[in-house]
Write an enzyme that holds these catalytic residues in place. Structure first.
Site, PDB file in Angstrom:
ATOM      1  N   PRO A  23       0.838  -1.198   0.000  1.00 16.99           N
ATOM      2  CA  PRO A  23       0.000   0.000   0.000  1.00 16.99           C
ATOM      3  C   PRO A  23       0.875   1.250   0.000  1.00 16.99           C
ATOM      4  O   PRO A  23       1.835   1.309   0.755  1.00 16.99           O
ATOM      5  CB  PRO A  23      -0.780  -0.091   1.318  1.00 16.99           C
ATOM      6  CG  PRO A  23      -0.351  -1.341   1.985  1.00 16.99           C
ATOM      7  CD  PRO A  23       0.765  -1.959   1.230  1.00 16.99           C
ATOM      8  N   ALA A  25       0.415   5.565  -0.096  1.00 19.18           N
ATOM      9  CA  ALA A  25      -0.536   6.679  -0.028  1.00 19.18           C
ATOM     10  C   ALA A  25      -0.552   7.452  -1.339  1.00 19.18           C
ATOM     11  O   ALA A  25       0.498   7.810  -1.880  1.00 19.18           O
ATOM     12  CB  ALA A  25      -0.162   7.611   1.117  1.00 19.18           C
ATOM     13  N   CYS A 108       5.086   2.071   9.236  1.00 24.60           N
ATOM     14  CA  CYS A 108       5.189   3.435   8.716  1.00 24.60           C
ATOM     15  C   CYS A 108       6.228   4.244   9.496  1.00 24.60           C
ATOM     16  O   CYS A 108       6.189   4.300  10.723  1.00 24.60           O
ATOM     17  CB  CYS A 108       3.831   4.125   8.800  1.00 24.60           C
ATOM     18  SG  CYS A 108       3.889   5.797   8.145  1.00 24.60           S
ATOM     19  N   LYS A 150       2.449  -5.860   8.722  1.00 23.62           N
ATOM     20  CA  LYS A 150       3.664  -5.377   8.077  1.00 23.62           C
ATOM     21  C   LYS A 150       4.451  -4.598   9.108  1.00 23.62           C
ATOM     22  O   LYS A 150       3.899  -3.784   9.843  1.00 23.62           O
ATOM     23  CB  LYS A 150       3.270  -4.466   6.906  1.00 23.62           C
ATOM     24  CG  LYS A 150       4.396  -3.620   6.332  1.00 23.62           C
ATOM     25  CD  LYS A 150       4.711  -3.986   4.902  1.00 23.62           C
ATOM     26  CE  LYS A 150       5.828  -3.137   4.338  1.00 23.62           C
ATOM     27  NZ  LYS A 150       5.357  -1.940   3.655  1.00 23.62           N
ATOM     28  N   HIS A 180       9.845  -5.291   6.269  1.00 22.95           N
ATOM     29  CA  HIS A 180      10.678  -4.370   5.487  1.00 22.95           C
ATOM     30  C   HIS A 180      12.044  -4.351   6.183  1.00 22.95           C
ATOM     31  O   HIS A 180      12.123  -4.007   7.365  1.00 22.95           O
ATOM     32  CB  HIS A 180      10.048  -2.976   5.474  1.00 22.95           C
ATOM     33  CG  HIS A 180      10.773  -1.995   4.610  1.00 22.95           C
ATOM     34  ND1 HIS A 180      10.152  -0.926   4.029  1.00 22.95           N
ATOM     35  CD2 HIS A 180      12.071  -1.924   4.215  1.00 22.95           C
ATOM     36  CE1 HIS A 180      11.045  -0.224   3.326  1.00 22.95           C
ATOM     37  NE2 HIS A 180      12.209  -0.821   3.429  1.00 22.95           N
ATOM     38  N   ASP A 213      13.959  -3.087  -1.514  1.00 21.87           N
ATOM     39  CA  ASP A 213      14.953  -3.164  -2.595  1.00 21.87           C
ATOM     40  C   ASP A 213      14.633  -4.216  -3.650  1.00 21.87           C
ATOM     41  O   ASP A 213      15.537  -4.862  -4.190  1.00 21.87           O
ATOM     42  CB  ASP A 213      16.366  -3.393  -2.025  1.00 21.87           C
ATOM     43  CG  ASP A 213      16.845  -2.214  -1.188  1.00 21.87           C
ATOM     44  OD1 ASP A 213      16.137  -1.176  -1.166  1.00 21.87           O
ATOM     45  OD2 ASP A 213      17.898  -2.323  -0.549  1.00 21.87           O
ATOM     46  N   GLY A 235       6.951  -2.329  -3.387  1.00 21.32           N
ATOM     47  CA  GLY A 235       6.437  -0.973  -3.240  1.00 21.32           C
ATOM     48  C   GLY A 235       6.976  -0.074  -4.332  1.00 21.32           C
ATOM     49  O   GLY A 235       6.519  -0.090  -5.468  1.00 21.32           O
ATOM     50  N   ARG A 236       8.021   0.691  -4.001  1.00 23.76           N
ATOM     51  CA  ARG A 236       8.521   1.717  -4.929  1.00 23.76           C
ATOM     52  C   ARG A 236       8.999   1.151  -6.265  1.00 23.76           C
ATOM     53  O   ARG A 236       9.020   1.854  -7.271  1.00 23.76           O
ATOM     54  CB  ARG A 236       9.667   2.489  -4.258  1.00 23.76           C
ATOM     55  CG  ARG A 236       9.228   3.299  -3.038  1.00 23.76           C
ATOM     56  CD  ARG A 236      10.421   3.852  -2.271  1.00 23.76           C
ATOM     57  NE  ARG A 236      11.249   2.800  -1.708  1.00 23.76           N
ATOM     58  CZ  ARG A 236      12.559   2.898  -1.503  1.00 23.76           C
ATOM     59  NH1 ARG A 236      13.190   4.019  -1.810  1.00 23.76           N
ATOM     60  NH2 ARG A 236      13.231   1.899  -0.984  1.00 23.76           N
TER      61      ARG A 236
END
Length: 379
Positions: A23, A25, A108, A150, A180, A213, A235-236
């Protein structure tokens, strides 16, 4: 060498490919989840919502809980610091929204969240963490909906929490834990510690998903081989590259694939993304939402500054079509971009912002911090 997982089992939910979209934002809305799902199988998680916002029927929170009509497996990430609110919110998601999976955010790193003891700060309070997890699992169990969590390695290298968090998750009936491989103080800087993911795999009996990564499908395979993880969270690495889910699906079925789209194929993906956003939000807002994705899609391509600026101001699909038509469709994919970080990185934080006296006590049972209904963030 251990055999690669070909699917992911979370309680009663079976995911065809062991890949989860993290997820993010303002990114993983219904349109983007649909776009990614069109590329390959996996579990596509809605933007994080707050439990209090949902329980108190906050309009902004409800607006975020939108699903595409083809979204057959609804997955939502929930944020909360109070077991009562988290339990009630989990029940609402199951009973009213028909979700098939709930993920709880304890990763987060954003200061406005850690300042209140939320996100990546919360697992320091082991007793409170257990209360929240148990409340969510108790609410979701009658609906046969699996709950996952997470988290990160810890607050910083001197305050690691992930092994305790894994044990507590397992004891609480959580179906899987995603780690993570960074601390809160690292935010998104430096390198993810895949060894920590491997240590958590050894430490618990529930599935562990590795995060951090994964820029290419080959990275996902290396991570799973290195750690023994049951799957990966991306994610990214998918920003401006939704086709990575096609590569991941192929990689986990034993193929070696690296999609290298021409600029023409990338602009077709951009057009599809904008179209889906407009379908879900209306043209004006959809085009505004699309603007943030332009630089990710064009990263490494020769498109000039003026073109990028114009695309960053696009306000209609007709305008978008006109501008995209000016790009060279035959331009080859910039292979120098492969394997490089995408999205925010930032720098490590000298000090994580925490509530007063937060580190003095590692239990925290019964100490529920006030939640804000409007808090939303990534993770």
């Amino acid at each position: 060498m251990t055999a690669l997982p070909t699917s992911l089992t979370l309680g009663s939910l079976r995911v065809e490919t062991p890949v989860v979209l993290a997820p993010m934002a303002g990114i993983t809305n219904a349109a983007y989840r649909r776009l990614c799902a069109e590329q390959g199988a996996g579990l596509y998680v809605c933007e994080m919502i707050t439990s209090r916002g949902l329980v108190e029927r906050d309009q902004h929170t409800q607006d975020m809980l939108v699903f595409d009509e083809l979204e057959t497996t609804r997955s939502v990430q929930l944020y909360g610091t109070d077991p009562v609110y988290v339990g009630k919110a989990a029940e609402i998601l199951c009973a009213e929204y028909g979700v098939a999976h709930i993920d709880l955010n304890f990763g987060c790193p954003v200061p406005k969240v850690t300042r209140k003891g939320g996100g990546g700060a919360l697992p320091w309070k082991r007793g409170l963490l257990a209360e929240i997890l148990e409340a969510a699992v108790a609410a979701a169990t009658p609906y046969d909906v699996p709950v996952t969590m997470k988290t990160r390695k810890g607050i910083d290298d001197d305050h690691l929490t992930y092994l305790d968090a894994g044990r507590i998750a397992q004891e609480s009936g959580v179906a899987a834990i995603a780690l993570h491989g960074r601390t809160v103080s690292q935010a998104y800087s430096g390198q993810a510690d895949w060894d920590a993911i491997g240590a958590l795999v050894e430490h618990v009996d529930i599935p562990v998903l590795g995060n951090g990564d994964i820029w290419e499908a080959a990275d996902a395979i290396r991570m799973v081989e290195h750690t023994g993880a049951a799957g990966v969270v991306v994610g990214r690495g998918c920003l401006g590259r939704p086709w990575i889910f096609r590569d991941l699906a192929a990689a986990f079925s034993g193929e070696q694939v690296a999609t290298l789209p021409t600029l023409g194929e990338v602009t077709a993906m951009m057009r599809r993304h904008a179209e889906l956003l407009c379908q879900h939000m209306g043209e004006e807002r959809g085009c505004k939402e699309f603007r943030k994705h332009v630089s990710w899609y064009l990263k490494g391509f020769a498109a000039g500054g003026e073109m990028r600026r114009s695309l960053g101001l696009v306000d209609s699909l007709a305008d978008l079509d006109r501008m995209l038509a000016d790009l060279d469709p035959t331009e080859r994919f910039p292979v120098a971009e492969l394997g490089t970080p995408r999205g925010r990185q930032g720098s490590p934080r000298a000090r994580v912002v925490l509530p007063e006296g937060w580190l003095d006590d590692t239990d925290g049972s019964g100490s529920h911090l006030q939640e804000e209904a409007s808090e939303t963030t990534g993770g």
